[in-house]
Design an enzyme around this catalytic site. Structure first.
Site, PDB file in Angstrom:
ATOM      1  N   ARG A 237       0.859  -1.158   0.092  1.00  0.00           N
ATOM      2  CA  ARG A 237      -0.122  -0.080   0.026  1.00  0.00           C
ATOM      3  C   ARG A 237       0.938   1.334  -0.133  1.00  0.00           C
ATOM      4  O   ARG A 237       1.900   1.382   0.747  1.00  0.00           O
ATOM      5  CB  ARG A 237      -0.720  -0.029   1.193  1.00  0.00           C
ATOM      6  CG  ARG A 237      -1.997  -0.921   1.163  1.00  0.00           C
ATOM      7  CD  ARG A 237      -3.049  -0.657  -0.117  1.00  0.00           C
ATOM      8  NE  ARG A 237      -4.258  -1.765   0.017  1.00  0.00           N
ATOM      9  CZ  ARG A 237      -4.306  -2.570  -0.902  1.00  0.00           C
ATOM     10  NH1 ARG A 237      -3.235  -2.609  -1.538  1.00  0.00           N
ATOM     11  NH2 ARG A 237      -5.294  -3.221  -0.876  1.00  0.00           N
ATOM     12  N   GLU A 266      -3.641   7.158  -5.660  1.00  0.00           N
ATOM     13  CA  GLU A 266      -3.756   6.678  -7.072  1.00  0.00           C
ATOM     14  C   GLU A 266      -5.006   7.053  -7.889  1.00  0.00           C
ATOM     15  O   GLU A 266      -6.105   7.218  -7.248  1.00  0.00           O
ATOM     16  CB  GLU A 266      -4.000   4.994  -6.731  1.00  0.00           C
ATOM     17  CG  GLU A 266      -2.708   4.431  -6.229  1.00  0.00           C
ATOM     18  CD  GLU A 266      -2.977   2.934  -5.806  1.00  0.00           C
ATOM     19  OE1 GLU A 266      -3.779   2.397  -6.128  1.00  0.00           O
ATOM     20  OE2 GLU A 266      -1.902   2.564  -5.044  1.00  0.00           O
ATOM     21  N   HIS A 285      -0.628  -0.030 -10.015  1.00  0.00           N
ATOM     22  CA  HIS A 285      -1.137  -1.273  -9.191  1.00  0.00           C
ATOM     23  C   HIS A 285      -1.541  -2.276  -9.967  1.00  0.00           C
ATOM     24  O   HIS A 285      -2.935  -2.507 -10.020  1.00  0.00           O
ATOM     25  CB  HIS A 285      -2.482  -0.498  -8.548  1.00  0.00           C
ATOM     26  CG  HIS A 285      -2.835  -0.939  -7.087  1.00  0.00           C
ATOM     27  ND1 HIS A 285      -3.259  -0.301  -6.052  1.00  0.00           N
ATOM     28  CD2 HIS A 285      -2.416  -2.267  -6.868  1.00  0.00           C
ATOM     29  CE1 HIS A 285      -3.421  -1.248  -5.098  1.00  0.00           C
ATOM     30  NE2 HIS A 285      -3.080  -2.369  -5.803  1.00  0.00           N
TER      31      HIS A 285
END
Ligand code: DGY
Length: 325
Positions: A237, A266, A285
């Site tokens: 994370r 993000e 991601h």
């Protein structure tokens, strides 16, 4: 029962949800406003939830009908687990099925950074491949025998360790909430304090579950303790890393490089200062973005919903204590 699925998932999940006791609510548009999303949640008995919508006290108060949320992720840092448990909502996640894909991503980022692969690829694409062979240009570093430091030796960390041992004979040290004597024996891994992890690792790879306490664990102080030749890899994370401090550490050569699959915000802004550096490689991601992992996640999430509908034990429940009430 009414089950709200907010995004298209691989077919295997849809097939499993085709169940006589399931009325699937699937909106006909991709992006929902918060109000639209909440409207669907309020009508539902359970959710198969894709994405990072926050499930907190306020949400559970607003949606009292919901009794189960099957997350399409292994991470559940966007869920207030205590509030869910208090409101009698079972939360499930998708462990195991993405451990291979996510550790592959960490392994890939480690090498991308060690050999400045991203930077060198850009040089070719920008027409900057110099015709003169320069023996001292573009020098990366080899990983053979380098020490891998793992923060969070769970399933993904374990897979990453095995890859690094197999490929590069890397000794393993780790820091974790709990020690794992069995794994220590199997991998010849050594448990160390967080400071020792920072000081001794050639590559640090983050695989821990993220909680608010972990915010900016990797900050100026931490980077100062790391070797100047060290590589930081984060597929867990973004909150673990203070990006302002990471920028300075990379710019000043306090560490060698960083590979990130996750960022604090993000998507990362195009004009982020991190994008100006040569010694960082950032992915959007994609840790679990393989056909195999995403199908596995769809299957596990749908199996949890089916178990909920059939009143059976939920295969990958996170808050088992919800049934104590
Ligand atoms: C996960 O499964 O937690 C991935 O990071 C996707 O959010």
């Amino acid at each position: 029962m009414k089950i709200f699925l907010n995004k298209r998932i691989p077919e295997i999940g849809i097939e499993l949800l085709n169940h006589p006791n399931i009325e699937l609510i699937f909106p006909d548009k991709e992006e929902l406003t918060h109000e639209e999303w909440l409207g669907y949640c309020k009508q539902s008995d359970a959710l198969l939830s894709v994405g990072k919508s926050k499930f907190n006290e306020e949400f559970f108060e607003e949606c009292p009908n919901i009794k189960a949320i099957a997350l399409f992720s292994v991470g559940y840092d966007h869920v207030d687990i205590d509030a869910a448990t208090k409101h009698g909502v079972a939360i499930t996640n998708t462990p195991d099925v993405l451990s291979n894909a996510t550790s592959d991503t960490s392994f890939l980022l480690m090498q991308m950074v060690a050999r400045y692969a991203f930077f060198n690829l850009n040089k070719v694409r920008n027409g900057e491949w110099s015709s003169n062979f320069n023996p001292i240009a573009n020098l990366g570093q080899e990983l053979k025998g380098k020490t891998l430091g793992i923060l969070g030796l769970g399933r993904i960390g374990y897979e990453m360790a095995k890859k690094c041992i197999g490929a590069f004979d890397m000794p393993i040290i780790y820091h974790n909430r709990n020690r794992h004597p069995e794994i220590e024996k199997e991998l010849n891994a050594k448990y160390v304090s967080f400071d020792e992890l920072l000081e001794q690792s050639d590559v640090i790879t983050i695989h821990a579950n993220y909680t608010a306490k972990d915010q900016h664990k990797f900050n100026k102080e931490a980077f100062n303790k790391m070797k100047s030749s060290a590589i930081l890899v984060n597929t867990a994370r973004g909150g673990f890393v203070n990006e302002e401090d990471l920028y300075s550490a990379l710019k000043n050569g306090d560490i060698f490089g960083a590979g990130l699959d996750v960022t604090e915000k993000e998507p990362l802004a195009k004009n982020s200062k991190l994008n100006t550096l040569d010694n960082i490689c950032i992915f959007p991601h994609i840790g679990s973005a393989t056909v195999e992992a995403r199908s596995g996640m769809a299957r596990v999430a749908a199996e949890n919903i089916v178990a909920f509908v059939e009143g059976k034990k939920l295969p990958t429940i996170v808050n088992l204590s919800v049934f104590d009430n």
